[in-house]
Design a protein around this motif. Structure first.
Motif, PDB file in Angstrom:
ATOM      1  N   ASP A   1     101.894  88.441  39.453  1.00 42.26           N
ATOM      2  CA  ASP A   1     102.627  87.163  39.416  1.00 42.26           C
ATOM      3  C   ASP A   1     103.063  86.855  37.982  1.00 42.26           C
ATOM      4  O   ASP A   1     103.706  87.703  37.354  1.00 42.26           O
ATOM      5  CB  ASP A   1     101.757  86.067  40.049  1.00 42.26           C
TER       6      ASP A   1
ATOM      7  N   GLU B   1      97.814  87.237  41.956  1.00 44.32           N
ATOM      8  CA  GLU B   1      97.627  85.979  42.668  1.00 44.32           C
ATOM      9  C   GLU B   1      96.605  86.081  43.801  1.00 44.32           C
ATOM     10  O   GLU B   1      95.732  85.246  43.931  1.00 44.32           O
ATOM     11  CB  GLU B   1      98.961  85.473  43.222  1.00 44.32           C
TER      12      GLU B   1
ATOM     13  N   CYS C   1      98.414  82.262  39.746  1.00 43.57           N
ATOM     14  CA  CYS C   1      99.818  82.284  40.123  1.00 43.57           C
ATOM     15  C   CYS C   1     100.668  82.470  38.881  1.00 43.57           C
ATOM     16  O   CYS C   1     100.775  83.556  38.364  1.00 43.57           O
ATOM     17  CB  CYS C   1     100.138  81.016  40.902  1.00 43.57           C
TER      18      CYS C   1
ATOM     19  N   GLU D   1     100.422  75.701  39.266  1.00 44.07           N
ATOM     20  CA  GLU D   1     101.352  76.822  39.369  1.00 44.07           C
ATOM     21  C   GLU D   1     101.386  77.578  38.041  1.00 44.07           C
ATOM     22  O   GLU D   1     101.055  78.741  37.976  1.00 44.07           O
ATOM     23  CB  GLU D   1     102.740  76.305  39.732  1.00 44.07           C
TER      24      GLU D   1
ATOM     25  N   ASP E   1     101.384  72.777  42.939  1.00 51.71           N
ATOM     26  CA  ASP E   1     102.197  73.292  44.039  1.00 51.71           C
ATOM     27  C   ASP E   1     101.541  73.086  45.401  1.00 51.71           C
ATOM     28  O   ASP E   1     100.843  73.969  45.905  1.00 51.71           O
ATOM     29  CB  ASP E   1     102.527  74.766  43.840  1.00 51.71           C
TER      30      ASP E   1
ATOM     31  N   ARG F   1     106.706  70.265  46.343  1.00 54.86           N
ATOM     32  CA  ARG F   1     106.022  71.481  45.884  1.00 54.86           C
ATOM     33  C   ARG F   1     106.501  71.959  44.502  1.00 54.86           C
ATOM     34  O   ARG F   1     107.269  72.922  44.398  1.00 54.86           O
ATOM     35  CB  ARG F   1     106.149  72.622  46.907  1.00 54.86           C
TER      36      ARG F   1
ATOM     37  N   GLU G   1     106.794  74.071  41.416  1.00 53.66           N
ATOM     38  CA  GLU G   1     106.397  75.437  41.055  1.00 53.66           C
ATOM     39  C   GLU G   1     106.546  75.597  39.538  1.00 53.66           C
ATOM     40  O   GLU G   1     106.019  74.794  38.795  1.00 53.66           O
ATOM     41  CB  GLU G   1     107.232  76.448  41.854  1.00 53.66           C
TER      42      GLU G   1
HETATM   43 FE1  FEO Z   1     101.781  80.885  43.892  1.00 51.96          FE
HETATM   44 FE2  FEO Z   1     103.287  78.222  44.060  1.00 51.96          FE
HETATM   45  O1  FEO Z   1     103.361  79.988  44.028  1.00 51.96           O
END
Ligand code: FEO
Ligand code: CA
Ligand code: CA
Length: 660
Positions: free
Chosen positions: A112, A139, A242, A349, A369, A452, A454
């Motif tokens: 990630d 992740e 992440c 995030e 997130d 959400r 990110e």
């Molecule tokens: Fe792990 Fe919000 O992407």
């Protein structure tokens, strides 16, 4: 989604200038138009695009459903460090039969966020462009692709093999825990332009088992005392890493996102520090690590029920040691990673820093997130001083949460003990309590519930901050607000703001929406025009500014939606580049089947770009997996080798700057 707070939506408290009833799913109505016409700061005003002023010099690539990486004409993409590549110890070669211990000497799974640290170790963005430490988050893992014992079983992406008595083979659990965390590996460019792993004493795996220190106000709090750490100063491991951050003092931050479901609480009464985050309460944790048949302490701690006589005799507080930002010094292989609690506890995030200014506080931002969660900012108490800057700057300051007002202004609300009603009378005992329960504190002060949040990215020229809001299918029409203007937001958008007076420490800002993602009939760029075949995209996730202020956008259409129904028109996940001044966007890359594109950085000379391909083949169904019909074989394209997440190295064939 675990935000059930009564913290009101704007629609119930403000007389909106938006005519919300006109915002219908699938259309762009007057509300969105008026929002774009709203008052914005000069720094956010769009310039018309022309052939002369564009930052984007490549020909866009089309949507793709192929099991491969596609880059523009004149560019080359090569695979580097797939999952299982040996980097340390006895350098065990990748095999499905690798043991748990061997996985701990190899690159982890599901790459990630990432950064390339030039080998000199002086600055995160200056120095060698041919030799450095690549630091990569992992992740999560897919047990079905991890264990030889899973072959032939009907397992989806989260499924795992279990013994007949319900326990798990301990070595499988160890392999999964060692597949998590962070990889640090030296890499260098070869004379033929390819990159290779270099055997170096700094090569290191951080995993779900690595001892870590807890710092900041939560250190020593009763809320993190466990059997392992009766004084509440230590824990083991980091999970669900992440996105990431890079500090001005040349260290790496890894962010714990969807950690909550790894823990199981079977108690009748579940405390708010578990419940508000979504710790599993339905009898099964995400991977069942607490079921390891050895019953060793490092595994059973994922069972977070109050089973002992006190908190120091069980792991009821173990989930409180997760949900933090973790600092790693990649140049010191003996350093102990640090969980910095002042940056808040939530589904982090990533974290992104304003450029440091000598004598001024450091400022960074992080998104939570989950549906209807918040965006945060941290301002250090002490000023930045290049000669002495360290992680201590993250251990004393103020954590704020964002409120986006309907008139295009916004406010940062301090989550400080004794302020904004965060007092014992209202259920907050001290600063540690506020930070362990960051979400509850943010609910209380009336932050704006976002679609959400990110990744964030900061324009290096002017400090404007951009955040992706990936989607929120749960937002109802009566819950829309100016910053989250679409009900049932399947497509996502990118918001941005400019701090008042261009001062990163300001407590107010002005914002607008950079792009509403979606198909041609339901999208909008800065110019006011919709996206088209060269740039339609949805579910923005990864976001990064290069040194020339090109904004790179990466997408994460979830595996249950990819190439299905209305999402089919967007093909496989992709990466695009945008010009923040004109709002022009072009598709730069498309990825293989089932994956998301995430993580992006270039070498300081901008002539090598690294991106990650995460979870190829994740769209393979349980039935297909059982039948051996795996829908991606990327990158090996060998019917005997499962799909593997990997880093991809992108170069321009003429040796030029990526994106030009
Ligand atoms: Fe792990 Fe919000 O992407
Ligand atoms: Ca992400
Ligand atoms: Ca994502």
């Amino acid at each position: 989604m675990s935000n059930r707070s009564s913290n009101p939506f704007f629609s119930s408290i403000l007389n909106s200038r938006l005519q919300r009833r006109q915002v219908l799913r699938g259309t762009l109505a007057a509300a969105v138009t008026s929002m774009f016409a709203g008052p914005i700061m000069d720094g956010l005003k769009a310039r018309p695009a022309s052939a002369n002023n564009t930052k984007l010099g490549f020909k866009p690539v089309p949507i793709s459903e192929a099991d491969t990486i596609v880059v523009p004409e004149g560019y080359t993409a090569r695979v580097l460090i797939p999952w299982g590549e040996p980097i340390s110890g006895s350098f065990p070669r990748y095999s499905l039969k690798n043991t748990g211990a061997e996985q701990g000497m190899q690159v982890g799974q599901h790459h990630d966020g990432m950064h390339f640290f030039p080998i000199e170790g002086k600055s995160p963005y200056e120095g060698s462009s041919v030799d450095g430490l690549l630091v990569v988050n992992h992740e999560y893992i897919e047990p079905r692709y991890t264990h030889a014992a899973a072959v032939g079983q009907a397992l989806g992406p989260d499924g795992f093999p279990q013994k007949e008595d319900g326990t798990r083979e301990t070595d499988q659990v160890l392999k999964e825990m060692n597949g998590h965390g962070v990889t640090i590996t030296r890499i260098s460019r070869q004379s033929d332009g390819s990159w290779r792993v270099v055997r170096d004493q700094r090569n290191r795996r951080i995993t779900a088992l690595t001892p870590m220190e807890i710092r900041g106000p939560v250190r020593g709090s009763d809320l993190v005392k466990t059997k392992y750490s009766p004084d509440g100063t230590r824990t083991r491991g980091t999970i669900n890493n992440c996105a990431h951050g890079v500090t001005p003092w040349n260290t790496y931050l890894t962010c714990e996102e969807n950690w909550a479901r790894y823990f199981l609480n079977n108690d009748e009464d579940v405390p708010r520090d578990h419940e508000r985050y979504g710790v599993s309460t339905d009898g099964t944790s995400r991977y069942g690590w607490e079921l390891a048949d050895s019953k060793a302490d490092e595994y059973i701690r994922f069972g977070a029920s109050a089973s002992g006589a006190s908190a120091t005799e069980d792991y009821r507080n173990e989930p409180n040691a997760f949900g933090w930002v973790v600092e790693i010094d990649p140049f010191n292989p003996n350093s102990t990673p640090v969980k910095h609690t002042y940056l808040g506890r939530f589904a982090h995030e990533g974290v992104v820093f304003q450029s440091p200014v000598e004598g001024q506080p450091i400022v960074c931002y992080s998104g939570d997130d989950a549906r209807f969660e918040y965006i945060y900012k941290y301002v250090s108490a002490q000023p930045y001083c290049q000669a002495t800057a360290s992680g201590a700057l993250l251990d004393d300051g103020t954590l704020y949460v964002a409120r986006f007002n309907e008139d295009g202004t916004g406010n940062w609300l301090a989550l400080k003990f004794g302020e904004n009603g965060l007092t014992p009378e209202n259920g907050f005992q001290d600063q540690a309590d506020i930070l362990v329960n960051t979400r509850t504190a943010a609910d209380f002060v009336g932050a704006t519930k976002m679609d959400r949040p990110e990744w964030g990215a900061i324009d290096p020229r002017n400090g404007n901050v951009y955040f992706t809001l990936t989607n929120n299918s749960n937002r109802k029409s009566e819950q829309v607000d100016a910053a989250n203007p679409r009900p049932e937001n399947d497509w996502g958008h990118i918001i941005r703001w400019s701090e008042a007076g261009k001062n990163p420490t300001a407590t107010s800002f002005q914002w607008d929406i950079f792009v509403l993602a979606g198909p041609e009939d339901d999208s909008r760029k800065l110019s006011g025009r919709p996206l088209n075949a060269d740039n339609i995209f949805v579910n923005p996730d990864g976001l990064w500014f290069d040194a020339d202020a090109r904004l790179w956008i990466q997408t994460d259409i979830g595996e249950s939606s990819q190439n299905q129904g209305e999402f089919a028109q967007f093909g496989n996940n992709q990466m695009l580049a945008a010009d923040p001044d004109t709002g022009e966007i072009r598709r730069f890359l498309t990825g293989p089947i089932g994956q998301e594109i995430t993580g992006v950085v270039t070498t300081p000379d901008q002539r090598t770009m690294f991106i990650n391909v995460q979870h190829p083949g994740a769209t393979t169904s349980e039935e297909e997996f059982a039948a051996g019909k795996i829908n991606s074989r990327w990158p090996n394209q060998d019917p005997k080798i499962y799909p593997r997440s990997a880093t991809v190295v992108i170069t321009k064939d003429d040796g030029g700057i990526i994106g030009t």
